[in-house]
Write a protein that holds these residues in place. Structure first.
Motif, PDB file in Angstrom:
ATOM      1  N   ASN A  60       0.838  -1.207   0.000  1.00 48.58           N
ATOM      2  CA  ASN A  60       0.000   0.000   0.000  1.00 48.58           C
ATOM      3  C   ASN A  60       0.868   1.250   0.000  1.00 48.58           C
ATOM      4  O   ASN A  60       0.606   2.202  -0.738  1.00 48.58           O
ATOM      5  N   TYR A  74       0.395   3.848  -2.961  1.00 47.00           N
ATOM      6  CA  TYR A  74      -0.228   5.159  -2.770  1.00 47.00           C
ATOM      7  C   TYR A  74       0.781   6.296  -2.643  1.00 47.00           C
ATOM      8  O   TYR A  74       0.444   7.368  -2.158  1.00 47.00           O
ATOM      9  N   ASP A 125       5.011   6.438   4.383  1.00 45.62           N
ATOM     10  CA  ASP A 125       5.202   6.770   2.968  1.00 45.62           C
ATOM     11  C   ASP A 125       5.045   8.264   2.795  1.00 45.62           C
ATOM     12  O   ASP A 125       4.599   8.964   3.711  1.00 45.62           O
ATOM     13  N   ARG A 161     -12.890   1.637   0.517  1.00 43.89           N
ATOM     14  CA  ARG A 161     -11.857   2.290  -0.267  1.00 43.89           C
ATOM     15  C   ARG A 161     -12.118   3.787  -0.236  1.00 43.89           C
ATOM     16  O   ARG A 161     -13.246   4.226  -0.119  1.00 43.89           O
ATOM     17  N   LEU A 186      -6.307  -3.855   4.077  1.00 44.34           N
ATOM     18  CA  LEU A 186      -6.207  -3.260   5.418  1.00 44.34           C
ATOM     19  C   LEU A 186      -7.094  -4.007   6.413  1.00 44.34           C
ATOM     20  O   LEU A 186      -6.737  -4.173   7.567  1.00 44.34           O
TER      21      LEU A 186
HETATM   22  P1  ADP Z   1      -6.897  -1.485  -1.591  1.00 41.87           P
HETATM   23  O1  ADP Z   1      -6.841  -2.798  -2.209  1.00 41.87           O
HETATM   24  O2  ADP Z   1      -7.926  -0.591  -2.104  1.00 41.87           O
HETATM   25  O3  ADP Z   1      -5.549  -0.838  -1.494  1.00 41.87           O
HETATM   26  P2  ADP Z   1      -6.774  -1.612   1.302  1.00 41.87           P
HETATM   27  O4  ADP Z   1      -7.686  -2.267   2.223  1.00 41.87           O
HETATM   28  O5  ADP Z   1      -5.355  -2.032   1.342  1.00 41.87           O
HETATM   29  O6  ADP Z   1      -7.387  -1.799  -0.138  1.00 41.87           O
HETATM   30  O7  ADP Z   1      -6.813  -0.092   1.505  1.00 41.87           O
HETATM   31  C1  ADP Z   1      -8.070   0.551   1.660  1.00 41.87           C
HETATM   32  C2  ADP Z   1      -8.020   1.995   1.203  1.00 41.87           C
HETATM   33  O8  ADP Z   1      -7.138   2.707   2.073  1.00 41.87           O
HETATM   34  C3  ADP Z   1      -7.392   2.156  -0.141  1.00 41.87           C
HETATM   35  O9  ADP Z   1      -8.387   2.124  -1.136  1.00 41.87           O
HETATM   36  C4  ADP Z   1      -6.737   3.500  -0.090  1.00 41.87           C
HETATM   37  O10 ADP Z   1      -7.655   4.499  -0.472  1.00 41.87           O
HETATM   38  C5  ADP Z   1      -6.420   3.692   1.384  1.00 41.87           C
HETATM   39  N1  ADP Z   1      -4.983   3.485   1.690  1.00 41.87           N
HETATM   40  C6  ADP Z   1      -4.419   2.369   2.183  1.00 41.87           C
HETATM   41  N2  ADP Z   1      -3.103   2.554   2.395  1.00 41.87           N
HETATM   42  C7  ADP Z   1      -2.829   3.810   2.026  1.00 41.87           C
HETATM   43  C8  ADP Z   1      -1.619   4.600   1.986  1.00 41.87           C
HETATM   44  N3  ADP Z   1      -0.458   4.147   2.389  1.00 41.87           N
HETATM   45  N4  ADP Z   1      -1.729   5.892   1.557  1.00 41.87           N
HETATM   46  C9  ADP Z   1      -2.942   6.379   1.147  1.00 41.87           C
HETATM   47  N5  ADP Z   1      -4.071   5.674   1.154  1.00 41.87           N
HETATM   48  C10 ADP Z   1      -4.023   4.404   1.565  1.00 41.87           C
END
Ligand code: ADP
Length: 629
Positions: free
Chosen positions: A533, A537, A561, A580, A596
């Motif tokens: 992630n 991101y 990050d 999301r 997550l």
């Molecule tokens: P995805 O498969 O959409 O990445 P996650 O459950 O890992 O699903 O993450 C859920 C949402 O959290 C993501 O859609 C994203 O919008 C946000 N997200 C997760 N990690 C980060 C990050 N490091 N920086 C910004 N947004 C993040």
């Protein structure tokens, strides 16, 4: 009668022995009482003057009124003995009585003795007799009456209410000036009219009825409210207070007091309308709504809640409650979301009764029908001025259908991922086989395609594995190994595996230097999820920092990050399934919103915590901490 000639009227000191006559006139006619007795015992002052104004007789009261003794006064001219008296109306009036021969009466205030007198001057042939009747008390009473009348008049005339007096037929005899303020009419415009003339045509019965009642019950106050026409043509709501004082001497009228209550009526109307609207809303929402008092007694339920509690309506429920037949806590068996029995004290309404707002998704079974529900309960305490809980408003939303739908969806995901797993494994085995064959034949072109195919199969396998994990977590079937995990080594391993796949520099800072107990693969999966992630991101950034730290009993790993960051409003829901952050930017970031959730669940099941710190546009730091055991 010549008093000066009357021996008995002489003062004891005045004995010139000139006149010895003693006639029958010396005593009161027909009795043996001498006149002097009467004059001496009179409460009022009395004196007799001759034509020259000489005092020929004065009684005891006159001595104290003139503040001189008989010895000083008898025989001398009153106007000379007491020169001040010449300037009083007494002098003039004595002259008048003498010249006209008629009795003169007038009221006079003596400043010397601070008293009021009614003076009567009787002329006689010898001169005049002056009779001072003390009327001070009467004057004071009159003054008091006058004052209080003045006060009452001022009260009536300045009162915000209008007052009118009518006779028994309702014909107006008096209207206070405040009528102009209340209804715009001058008092003279209303006098001689009938009091009910101005009533609204629809309200005409009321004044008629009130007049009849007022006449029937003298002395009793009657209150009514009706609309009355203002001079400007509009109708005003008046509160009319009436009293029959027809038999009261001095009043002899029906007293009507008019107060403008238009504003209050409008307010009442608005409140009634708002209440009605609210009631319509409350009765038409799909949710059940209850209000209980501080003793947990139901004081309001809407129809939905009444039905849920087994009653056809609110009225039926309240009647049953009155009869002590509502045992709402025994009506349902309640479990929490994960199926554990929920004790009464843990239910949201009970928590709100202790002053805390509470919310819970519960599974509840109607003991009478056996029907099972999923219900979202939200309870809000309302406090009184002392900060004590006065009421609790609870809202029950039936989530049964939604939950069933969700369960069907979960079931489908579980089935689909199971179904997908086998063909994927076979597909993967066959690519492996093909790869070996084409490698032997040095077919680089095919090898390139096969490698791309393999990448996609790996991606798909990961997705299916994630979906399977979710199903397992949902069903509570995720099993965790209990092994010693060297976190420093695990972090290093994950970073080393990931580094070749990205242009970001993955930096490790700090060390744990201790092992923890847990499931190494699952914790590796958490690190992998968070790191991928962090990379995904932060497309414009070059680094991701992994920090490992420990305190005496916890170990913390953070992944920082320098990417897009997350708005505050999303942070609370980030660890929920399929959540999301949807924005236009995110279209470019593929994903299902499950990474997550899985990571969070794994950490939670290890007895740890996961959280996020983030600044939108600057980057995020996802951290988790685990207990060191
Ligand atoms: P995805 O498969 O959409 O990445 P996650 O459950 O890992 O699903 O993450 C859920 C949402 O959290 C993501 O859609 C994203 O919008 C946000 N997200 C997760 N990690 C980060 C990050 N490091 N920086 C910004 N947004 C993040």
């Amino acid at each position: 009668m010549d008093l000066a000639q009357d021996e008995s009227l002489r003062s004891p000191d005045q004995n010139d022995g000139e006149e010895e006559e003693s006639t029958s006139e010396q005593t009161v006619q027909g009795s043996a009482i001498p006149y002097t007795m009467i004059f001496e015992h009179m409460p009022d002052a009395f004196l007799a003057l001759d034509m020259q104004g000489r005092i020929t007789y004065l009684n005891h009261q006159a001595e104290s009124f003139l503040q001189k003794t008989r010895a000083q006064l008898l025989g001398s001219s009153i106007w000379e003995a007491i020169p001040k008296i010449r300037d009083t109306p007494l002098f003039q009036n004595c002259q008048q009585a003498k010249t006209t021969g008629k009795t003169v009466s007038f009221e006079y205030r003596s400043s010397a003795v601070n008293k009021w007198f009614h003076l009567h001057i009787y002329p006689s042939e010898e001169g005049v007799c002056v009779y001072f009747q003390d009327i001070t008390e009467r004057k004071k009473a009159e003054e008091r009456l006058h004052q209080s009348e003045k006060r009452f008049r001022a009260l009536i005339e300045n009162s915000a209410d209008a007052i009118s007096l009518t006779d028994a037929n309702g014909i107006i005899a008096y209207v206070s000036p405040s009528m102009t303020r209340v209804l715009g009419y001058l008092p003279e415009e209303r006098v001689f009219h009938h009091f009910q003339e101005l009533a609204h045509p629809d309200d005409l019965e009321l004044p008629k009825r009130i007049l009849a009642r007022v006449l029937q019950e003298p002395g009793k106050s009657q209150v009514t409210e009706y609309r009355v026409r203002h001079k400007d043509g509009t109708f005003h709501w008046l509160e009319i207070n009436s009293m029959n004082l027809l038999d009261e001497p001095g009043v002899e009228a029906i007293v009507w007091n008019y107060r403008d209550i238009t504003q209050r009526k409008q307010l009442e109307q608005e409140v009634a309308e708002a209440k009605e609207q609210l009631e319509v809303i409350l009765q038409n929402v799909a949710a059940g709504i209850t209000v209980v008092d501080a003793n947990d007694r139901l004081i309001y339920v809407n129809d939905v809640a009444a039905h849920r509690l087994g009653f056809p309506s609110l009225a039926a429920l309240l009647a049953a409650q009155q009869a002590g037949k509502v045992h709402r806590h025994e009506k349902f068996t309640v479990w929490d979301e994960s199926g554990r029995p929920l004790p009464g004290s843990e239910r949201p309404t009970a928590k709100a009764l202790r002053g805390k707002q509470a919310k819970a998704l519960v599974r509840d079974q109607d003991n009478a029908t056996g029907r099972l529900y999923w219900t979202l309960v939200r309870a809000h305490p309302l406090f009184d001025a002392q900060g004590q809980v006065q009421f609790v408003v609870s809202v029950f939303t039936d989530m049964t259908e939604q939950k069933e739908l969700e369960q069907r969806k979960d079931h489908f995901i579980s089935m689909a991922s199971h179904e997908l797993k086998t063909p994927l494994t076979i597909l993967s085995a066959f690519t492996q086989l093909l790869r070996e064959r084409f490698e032997a034949e040095h077919r680089q072109d095919v090898m390139l395609h096969l490698s791309k195919m393999d990448d996609q199969i790996t991606r798909l396998t990961k997705l299916v594995a994630d979906l399977l994990d979710i199903s397992k977590m949902q069903e509570g079937k995720l099993e965790l190994a209990q092994e010693a995990v060297d976190m420093d080594e695990l972090v290093r391993e994950v970073v080393e595996n990931l580094q070749p796949t990205t242009t970001h520099h993955l930096l490790i800072e700090g060390a744990a230097q201790r092992t923890i107990t847990g499931d190494r693969d699952r914790l590796g999966q958490v690190l992998m999820n968070l790191l991928t992630n962090a990379i995904k991101y932060s497309p414009q950034a070059e680094t991701v920092v992994v920090r490992v730290a420990q305190t005496r009993d916890t170990l913390t790993v953070s992944m920082q990050d320098f990417g897009i960051g997350i708005a505050q409003s999303h942070r609370e829901k980030l660890f929920e399934r399929f959540y999301r952050v949807y924005s236009e930017k995110d279209q470019t970031y593929p994903g299902l919103g499950i990474g997550l959730y899985i990571a969070h669940e794994i950490i939670q099941r290890h007895g740890g915590k996961m959280w996020v710190d983030s600044v939108e546009g600057k980057g995020s730091t996802f951290s988790f901490s685990l207990p060191i055991r």
